[in-house]
Design an enzyme around this catalytic site. Structure first.
Site, PDB file in Angstrom:
ATOM      1  CG  HIS A  67      -9.503  -0.899   6.837  1.00  0.00           C
ATOM      2  ND1 HIS A  67      -9.346  -0.796   5.593  1.00  0.00           N
ATOM      3  CD2 HIS A  67      -8.842  -0.115   7.391  1.00  0.00           C
ATOM      4  CE1 HIS A  67      -8.474   0.476   5.615  1.00  0.00           C
ATOM      5  NE2 HIS A  67      -8.280   0.656   6.816  1.00  0.00           N
ATOM      6  CG  HIS A  96      -8.087  -3.221  -1.278  1.00  0.00           C
ATOM      7  ND1 HIS A  96      -7.899  -2.317  -2.507  1.00  0.00           N
ATOM      8  CD2 HIS A  96      -9.443  -3.466  -1.378  1.00  0.00           C
ATOM      9  CE1 HIS A  96      -9.027  -1.590  -2.649  1.00  0.00           C
ATOM     10  NE2 HIS A  96      -9.784  -2.234  -1.941  1.00  0.00           N
ATOM     11  CG  HIS A  98     -13.585  -5.197  -0.171  1.00  0.00           C
ATOM     12  ND1 HIS A  98     -13.903  -4.279   0.729  1.00  0.00           N
ATOM     13  CD2 HIS A  98     -13.034  -4.497  -1.091  1.00  0.00           C
ATOM     14  CE1 HIS A  98     -13.316  -3.114   0.496  1.00  0.00           C
ATOM     15  NE2 HIS A  98     -12.770  -3.188  -0.783  1.00  0.00           N
ATOM     16  CD  GLU A 108     -16.454  -2.996  -0.657  1.00  0.00           C
ATOM     17  OE1 GLU A 108     -15.728  -2.357  -1.365  1.00  0.00           O
ATOM     18  OE2 GLU A 108     -16.907  -2.575   0.301  1.00  0.00           O
ATOM     19  CG  HIS A 121     -11.806  -3.196  -5.180  1.00  0.00           C
ATOM     20  ND1 HIS A 121     -12.445  -2.873  -3.907  1.00  0.00           N
ATOM     21  CD2 HIS A 121     -12.884  -3.795  -5.628  1.00  0.00           C
ATOM     22  CE1 HIS A 121     -13.812  -3.184  -3.948  1.00  0.00           C
ATOM     23  NE2 HIS A 121     -14.291  -3.718  -5.056  1.00  0.00           N
ATOM     24  CB  THR A 207     -16.157   0.614  -1.189  1.00  0.00           C
ATOM     25  OG1 THR A 207     -15.238   0.192  -0.971  1.00  0.00           O
ATOM     26  CG2 THR A 207     -16.642   0.395  -2.732  1.00  0.00           C
ATOM     27  CB  THR A 208     -13.026   2.186   2.948  1.00  0.00           C
ATOM     28  OG1 THR A 208     -12.225   2.763   2.256  1.00  0.00           O
ATOM     29  CG2 THR A 208     -13.182   0.826   2.536  1.00  0.00           C
TER      30      THR A 208
HETATM   31  N1  LIG Z   1     -12.486  -0.042  -1.741  1.00  0.00           N
HETATM   32  S1  LIG Z   1     -11.827   0.762  -2.698  1.00  0.00           S
HETATM   33  O1  LIG Z   1     -11.164   0.189  -4.130  1.00  0.00           O
HETATM   34  O2  LIG Z   1     -13.051   1.727  -3.291  1.00  0.00           O
HETATM   35  C1  LIG Z   1     -10.487   1.807  -2.060  1.00  0.00           C
HETATM   36  C2  LIG Z   1      -9.590   2.214  -2.579  1.00  0.00           C
HETATM   37  C3  LIG Z   1      -8.491   2.908  -2.156  1.00  0.00           C
HETATM   38  C4  LIG Z   1      -8.869   3.458  -0.967  1.00  0.00           C
HETATM   39  C5  LIG Z   1      -7.651   4.332  -0.409  1.00  0.00           C
HETATM   40  O3  LIG Z   1      -6.479   4.556  -0.704  1.00  0.00           O
HETATM   41  N2  LIG Z   1      -7.868   4.792   0.802  1.00  0.00           N
HETATM   42  C6  LIG Z   1      -7.019   5.546   1.658  1.00  0.00           C
HETATM   43  C7  LIG Z   1      -6.702   7.013   1.492  1.00  0.00           C
HETATM   44  C8  LIG Z   1      -7.903   7.611   1.016  1.00  0.00           C
HETATM   45  C9  LIG Z   1      -7.462   9.105   0.835  1.00  0.00           C
HETATM   46  C10 LIG Z   1      -6.309   9.621   0.645  1.00  0.00           C
HETATM   47  C11 LIG Z   1      -5.267   8.681   0.807  1.00  0.00           C
HETATM   48  O4  LIG Z   1      -4.064   9.347   0.731  1.00  0.00           O
HETATM   49  C12 LIG Z   1      -5.330   7.435   1.210  1.00  0.00           C
HETATM   50  C13 LIG Z   1      -9.970   3.259  -0.319  1.00  0.00           C
HETATM   51  C14 LIG Z   1     -10.753   2.477  -0.766  1.00  0.00           C
HETATM   52 ZN   LIG Z   2     -11.855  -2.015  -2.237  1.00  0.00          ZN
END
Ligand SMILES: NS(=O)(=O)c1ccc(C(=O)NCc2cccc(O)c2)cc1
Ligand SMILES: [Zn+2]
Length: 265
Positions: A67, A96, A98, A108, A121, A207-208
């Site tokens: 994603h 990463h 988007h 976003e 981001h 945001t995910t």
């Molecule tokens: N797009 S975002 O920057 O808001 C964003 C940054 C990081 C993550 C992320 O690390 N997701 C994986 C995750 C979530 C919770 C616990 C984890 O160990 C890993 C998701 C979205």
């Molecule tokens: Zn992001």
């Protein structure tokens, strides 16, 4: 849980099924950054420049997780963030992107409804909290500022030589689940604008999924330029179902009672 994504079947409008906070949360991200009128960003003269200390990364993995594409340095990296609206020091975790499938969509956050073709981001976690000592713990901590994400808009213009090592690697992680160890050093500092003075900041979420409401967002006003070829390289990355990722951005969420501060007039 059906793996979430950005298609009709598993996209943002379906995330509430496994992640109720998507619809019930009052500090969800992204948002539309409005600069005039009632709910507009309010200038705060106390907001200082953001300070980043990003020594060139020497060991990192670049991966396509289906994603997005993500650059993750080894745990020992010493990159730090402070200043701006922050009262603590944050440790760099990963960056990463988007993006959309054409230049009129992809970011976003939006500015007065305008989307940029992409958004970068830079994800950090508060390394001075007594309540957690890793990124994973920080996300699960319920601390409203456990994370700080720096958002930079990308716009199409001149080729970005500093981002070229990243965009040149996209073809190597075309397939979802693929990763490569990043060859050589990467200087993230060189990608960013010189001065990190003009930004919007507000309290929001990932945001995910899991959409955790633990993020202090700092979105910079000044976009970063990349060439059309560099934008096209993102649009050739696959999502794991044999299709390119063509729009891994969540639509804007309601502001509710939140206010957005601006570090500039
Ligand atoms: N797009 S975002 O920057 O808001 C964003 C940054 C990081 C993550 C992320 O690390 N997701 C994986 C995750 C979530 C919770 C616990 C984890 O160990 C890993 C998701 C979205
Ligand atoms: Zn992001």
């Amino acid at each position: 849980m059906a793996p979430w994504g950005y298609s009709k079947e598993n996209g943002p409008a379906t995330w509430h099924k496994d992640c109720p906070i998507a619809n019930t949360g009052v500090r969800q991200s992204p948002i539309d950054l409005i600069t005039t009128g009632q709910t507009c960003a309010k200038y705060d003269s106390n907001l200082k420049p953001v300070i980043v200390s990003y020594p060139a990364f020497s060991e990192a993995t670049f991966l396509n997780n289906g994603h997005s594409v993500q650059f993750q340095p080894s745990a020992g990296n010493l990159s730090e963030l402070s200043g701006g609206p922050l009262t603590k020091k944050y440790k760099f975790e990963q960056f990463h992107f988007h993006w959309g499938n054409n230049d009129s969509e992809g970011s976003e956050h939006r500015v007065n409804g305008k989307m940029y073709p992409a958004e970068l981001h830079l994800v950090h976690w508060n390394s001075e909290s007594p309540n957690f000592s890793s990124f994973q713990e920080a996300v699960g901590s319920n601390d409203p500022h456990a994370l700080c994400v720096l958002g930079f808009f990308l716009k199409v213009g001149a080729e970005n030589a500093s981002l070229k090592p990243i965009t040149d690697l996209l073809s190597k992680v075309k397939n979802a689940g693929s990763s490569v160890s990043f060859p050589g050093k990467f200087d993230l500092k060189a990608v960013l604008p010189e001065t990190l003075t003009d930004y919007y900041t507000y309290d929001g979420s990932l945001t995910t999924p899991p959409l955790a409401e633990c993020v202090k967002w700092i979105v910079f006003k000044e976009p970063i330029e990349v060439s059309t070829a560099q934008m096209e390289a993102f649009r050739a990355v696959d999502d794991g179902h044999g299709k390119p990722i063509t729009g891994n951005y969540r639509p804007p969420c309601p502001l509710h009672t939140r206010t957005v501060a601006a570090s500039f007039k």
